[in-house]
Motif scaffolding. Structure first.
Motif, short mmCIF file in Angstrom:
data_model
loop_
_atom_site.label_atom_id
_atom_site.label_comp_id
_atom_site.label_asym_id
_atom_site.label_seq_id
_atom_site.Cartn_x
_atom_site.Cartn_y
_atom_site.Cartn_z
N PRO A 113 13.89 6.67 113.79
CA PRO A 113 14.97 7.52 113.28
C PRO A 113 14.53 8.50 112.20
O PRO A 113 13.78 8.15 111.28
N TYR A 114 15.03 9.72 112.34
CA TYR A 114 14.75 10.77 111.35
C TYR A 114 15.76 11.88 111.57
O TYR A 114 16.12 12.18 112.70
N LEU A 115 16.21 12.47 110.48
CA LEU A 115 17.15 13.59 110.58
C LEU A 115 16.62 14.80 109.84
O LEU A 115 16.24 14.71 108.67
N ILE A 116 16.60 15.93 110.51
CA ILE A 116 16.43 17.23 109.88
C ILE A 116 17.76 17.96 110.01
O ILE A 116 18.27 18.13 111.13
N TRP A 117 18.34 18.38 108.90
CA TRP A 117 19.70 18.96 108.87
C TRP A 117 19.61 20.33 108.22
O TRP A 117 19.45 20.45 107.00
N LYS A 118 19.67 21.36 109.02
CA LYS A 118 19.64 22.72 108.51
C LYS A 118 20.97 23.38 108.83
O LYS A 118 21.08 24.26 109.69
N VAL A 119 22.00 22.88 108.18
CA VAL A 119 23.37 23.34 108.40
C VAL A 119 24.01 23.54 107.03
O VAL A 119 23.99 22.64 106.19
N GLY A 120 24.55 24.72 106.80
CA GLY A 120 25.21 25.00 105.54
C GLY A 120 26.64 25.46 105.77
O GLY A 120 27.00 25.94 106.86
N PHE A 121 27.45 25.28 104.76
CA PHE A 121 28.86 25.64 104.84
C PHE A 121 29.25 26.53 103.67
O PHE A 121 28.70 26.43 102.58
N SER A 122 30.23 27.38 103.90
CA SER A 122 30.73 28.27 102.85
C SER A 122 31.99 27.71 102.19
O SER A 122 32.51 28.29 101.25
N ARG A 123 32.48 26.58 102.71
CA ARG A 123 33.66 25.93 102.15
C ARG A 123 33.35 24.47 101.88
O ARG A 123 32.54 23.85 102.57
N ASP A 124 34.03 23.91 100.88
CA ASP A 124 33.83 22.50 100.54
C ASP A 124 34.61 21.57 101.45
O ASP A 124 34.25 20.40 101.60
N LYS A 125 35.68 22.08 102.06
CA LYS A 125 36.52 21.24 102.88
C LYS A 125 36.94 21.94 104.16
O LYS A 125 37.06 23.16 104.19
#
Length: 208
Positions: A113-125
């Motif tokens: 198991p390994y995660l690469i997460w290249k996801v960003g958001f412009s809102r907190d919710k």
């Protein structure tokens, strides 16, 4: 049929998760978090994995424990269903557009198991759900399903589309990876003869 069922009980959550890797994409989801239910329904529908997930959690505090523990339980159920992983295609990749958004997922059902997460958001919710919790779900799922999982949002503006395209891309990549390869249905897809290796599977991190 390759199926797995997990019941997980802690002081924070009670979860039952069941999957059928050779299903039709049916879902019966009730986590108490509407947006998460919607995403898990998409996961089932586009992976053709039947998913049942019932959760009761401490939502009066926040959505963190229920989100993470749902990922843990579903990941464990997928790992149980895969068994020794004999005959699986093992690798999967999908690039999913959703209006202005494009997201790519590549995975290896390697039991490392390994995660690469290249996801960003412009809102907190999104609604009442913290957007930072989506990484927590993917981390818990990858860790417990035994996936090397890369998730990359290439571009997008709408946060709903970014999240939904991530789940749909995961679904399509997972569908490829867990399918039985008719040319090697009797073999473990590794030169080592086993999937896993020297990296011990560690419990998914708990953040309070």
């Amino acid at each position: 049929m390759r199926t797995g069922r997990v019941e997980r009980r802690t002081k924070e959550t009670e979860i039952m998760a069941e999957v059928n890797l050779d299903g039709q994409g049916r879902s019966d989801i009730a986590t108490g978090i509407g947006f998460l239910d919607h995403m898990l329904d998409q996961l089932a529908r586009h992976s053709l994995i039947d998913i049942t997930c019932k959760a009761k959690g401490d939502l009066h505090i926040d959505y963190h424990h229920t989100t993470e523990d749902t990922g843990i339980a579903l990941g464990e159920a997928v790992s149980k269903a895969l068994g020794d992983r004999k005959g699986i295609t093992r690798y999967g990749e999908a690039t999913i557009p959703m209006d202005e958004t494009l997201t790519r997922v590549a995975l290896d059902a390697s039991n490392r198991p390994y995660l690469i997460w290249k996801v960003g958001f412009s809102r907190d919710k999104l609604g009442e759900m913290d957007t930072e919790l989506f990484k927590e779900w993917f981390q818990a799922f990858a860790q417990n399903a035994g996936l090397t999982l890369h998730v990359e949002n290439l571009y997008g503006e709408n946060n709903h589309h970014i999240v939904e395209s991530s789940f749909k891309a995961l679904a399509r990549a997972l569908r490829q990876a867990v399918e039985i390869d008719p040319r090697k249905s009797d073999a473990i897809p590794s030169t080592k003869g086993t999937l896993g290796g020297s990296l011990e599977k560690e419990p998914a991190a708990r953040k309070s």
